[in-house]
Design a protein around this motif. Structure first.
Motif, PDB file in Angstrom:
ATOM      1  N   GLN A 113       0.895  -1.189  -0.106  1.00  0.00           N
ATOM      2  CA  GLN A 113       0.112  -0.198  -0.107  1.00  0.00           C
ATOM      3  C   GLN A 113       1.077   1.585   0.014  1.00  0.00           C
ATOM      4  O   GLN A 113       0.534   2.121  -0.679  1.00  0.00           O
ATOM      5  N   LEU A 114       2.039   1.212   0.862  1.00  0.00           N
ATOM      6  CA  LEU A 114       2.767   2.442   0.776  1.00  0.00           C
ATOM      7  C   LEU A 114       3.402   2.586  -0.615  1.00  0.00           C
ATOM      8  O   LEU A 114       3.511   3.617  -0.838  1.00  0.00           O
TER       9      LEU A 114
ATOM     10  N   ASP B 108      -1.365  16.968  -0.340  1.00  0.00           N
ATOM     11  CA  ASP B 108      -1.992  16.260  -0.914  1.00  0.00           C
ATOM     12  C   ASP B 108      -2.291  15.172   0.334  1.00  0.00           C
ATOM     13  O   ASP B 108      -1.284  14.690   1.068  1.00  0.00           O
ATOM     14  N   THR B 109      -3.582  14.987   0.710  1.00  0.00           N
ATOM     15  CA  THR B 109      -3.931  14.240   1.981  1.00  0.00           C
ATOM     16  C   THR B 109      -3.372  12.839   2.102  1.00  0.00           C
ATOM     17  O   THR B 109      -3.456  12.089   3.005  1.00  0.00           O
ATOM     18  N   ALA B 110      -3.153  12.451   0.781  1.00  0.00           N
ATOM     19  CA  ALA B 110      -2.663  11.016   0.720  1.00  0.00           C
ATOM     20  C   ALA B 110      -1.490  10.560   1.475  1.00  0.00           C
ATOM     21  O   ALA B 110      -1.150   9.497   1.887  1.00  0.00           O
ATOM     22  N   VAL B 111      -0.637  11.850   1.629  1.00  0.00           N
ATOM     23  CA  VAL B 111       0.449  11.938   2.682  1.00  0.00           C
ATOM     24  C   VAL B 111       0.287  11.267   4.113  1.00  0.00           C
ATOM     25  O   VAL B 111       1.020  10.656   4.560  1.00  0.00           O
ATOM     26  N   LEU B 112      -0.832  11.801   4.548  1.00  0.00           N
ATOM     27  CA  LEU B 112      -1.330  11.393   5.725  1.00  0.00           C
ATOM     28  C   LEU B 112      -1.532   9.931   6.030  1.00  0.00           C
ATOM     29  O   LEU B 112      -1.307   9.169   6.879  1.00  0.00           O
ATOM     30  N   GLN B 113      -2.125   9.435   4.731  1.00  0.00           N
ATOM     31  CA  GLN B 113      -2.122   7.725   4.702  1.00  0.00           C
ATOM     32  C   GLN B 113      -0.989   7.261   4.907  1.00  0.00           C
ATOM     33  O   GLN B 113      -0.756   6.096   5.560  1.00  0.00           O
ATOM     34  N   LEU B 115       1.598   8.136   6.394  1.00  0.00           N
ATOM     35  CA  LEU B 115       2.162   8.344   7.815  1.00  0.00           C
ATOM     36  C   LEU B 115       1.325   7.405   8.686  1.00  0.00           C
ATOM     37  O   LEU B 115       2.046   6.531   9.692  1.00  0.00           O
ATOM     38  N   ASP B 116       0.178   7.296   8.372  1.00  0.00           N
ATOM     39  CA  ASP B 116      -0.725   6.379   9.016  1.00  0.00           C
ATOM     40  C   ASP B 116      -0.471   5.045   9.131  1.00  0.00           C
ATOM     41  O   ASP B 116      -0.140   4.172   9.858  1.00  0.00           O
ATOM     42  N   ILE B 117      -0.245   4.729   7.846  1.00  0.00           N
ATOM     43  CA  ILE B 117       0.286   3.155   7.459  1.00  0.00           C
ATOM     44  C   ILE B 117       1.334   2.659   8.008  1.00  0.00           C
ATOM     45  O   ILE B 117       1.777   1.712   8.603  1.00  0.00           O
ATOM     46  N   ALA B 118       2.473   3.735   7.891  1.00  0.00           N
ATOM     47  CA  ALA B 118       3.810   3.296   8.416  1.00  0.00           C
ATOM     48  C   ALA B 118       3.900   3.459   9.945  1.00  0.00           C
ATOM     49  O   ALA B 118       4.397   2.573  10.671  1.00  0.00           O
ATOM     50  N   ASP B 119       2.805   4.140  10.668  1.00  0.00           N
ATOM     51  CA  ASP B 119       2.779   3.909  12.044  1.00  0.00           C
ATOM     52  C   ASP B 119       1.977   2.663  12.626  1.00  0.00           C
ATOM     53  O   ASP B 119       2.526   1.856  13.348  1.00  0.00           O
ATOM     54  N   ALA B 120       1.058   2.141  11.606  1.00  0.00           N
ATOM     55  CA  ALA B 120       0.481   1.046  11.933  1.00  0.00           C
ATOM     56  C   ALA B 120       1.425  -0.073  11.504  1.00  0.00           C
ATOM     57  O   ALA B 120       1.369  -1.230  12.518  1.00  0.00           O
ATOM     58  N   LEU B 121       2.309  -0.011  10.903  1.00  0.00           N
ATOM     59  CA  LEU B 121       2.985  -1.125  10.267  1.00  0.00           C
ATOM     60  C   LEU B 121       4.264  -1.410  11.436  1.00  0.00           C
ATOM     61  O   LEU B 121       4.598  -2.652  11.797  1.00  0.00           O
TER      62      LEU B 121
END
Lengths: 126, 126
Positions: A113-114, B108-113, B115-121
């Motif tokens: 996804q990343l 682009d708010t996709a950047v926040l995604q 950050l969120d995914i990296a955090d969750a990982l």
DNA sequence: GCGTCAAACCGAACATCACCGATTTATTCA
DNA sequence: TGAATAAATCGGTGATGTTCGGTTTGACGC
């Protein structure tokens, strides 16, 4: 808690806001926890290299052994090995040993996804 | 197309597969386009720094001027400015100038995604 | 045991990035 | 115009990352 702010910065805030102390506090609340940033940083550092990106993309369709990844990357064995080590340390890939060969696979599909989002972010020319 | 493969690698494939040429070709198909990797690399490089991650996290709730980001990061003005430059070059933030102040916001708010995914990982200890 | 081979590790040269004081560029206001 | 100020840029230094030949480790078959 607001003691570490340099004097020059405090002066700036004094000029900008009526109630600088309140604003200072609310700015500090925008800072995420250290552990969170550490984790994100580990991920992005692991992804911030062309060879490592190519390895992960190659593993989309399934596992490959190190020697096959050497072909995909067209790079020396020791170079590929060190990148695989970094990806493994970051938890982005997992390994399976079979005889002389070590097979690598994606550790968590969230990594894909990343890669997809990063691609989309640069791909479209809006 | 398969000419650039080192002889040692070719020998390895000869030992591994019955039909090395076919396998070589299919391995090459795992390589993504250069432009795609370049774009992904630009993103991840821009994100591979603690200060830049903190800047983006701070901008989640809305725009901030450079002087406010100095407070959040607790770093010298020139240091913050250079990180903001990198984020802007990568397209991750956009700017708005108002008088003496330059306001930064998420591009682009996709950047926040990301950050969120990296955090969750890294966050979950499965 | 011995030769062979895939993979991991080591270390040194090289490249890239981060930091930050000092300076310059814009903008405001008197 | 000149003082004040936010932000951008410059330049040198130290830190971090990358590369890759050489070596070592571990597994296999003879």
């Amino acid at each position: 808690m607001t003691d570490s702010v340099p004097e020059s910065t405090r002066q700036t805030l004094d000029r900008l806001y009526e109630n600088p102390e309140t604003r200072l506090t609310s700015l500090f609340e925008l800072a995420p926890a250290d552990e969170q940033v550490d984790g994100q940083l580990t991920m992005f550092k692991a992804l911030a290299n062309e060879h490592r990106i190519r390895i992960l993309e190659a593993l989309r369709d399934g596992e490959l052994c190190a020697c096959e990844l050497q072909v995909v990357l067209d790079a020396p064995q020791s170079t590929v090995a060190s990148h695989l080590r970094e990806l493994k340390d970051a938890g982005l890939v997992k390994t399976r040993r079979q005889g002389k060969w070590t097979y690598y696979r994606i550790g968590d599909t969230a990594v894909l996804q990343l890669l997809d989002i990063a691609d989309a972010l640069t791909g479209d020319t809006v």
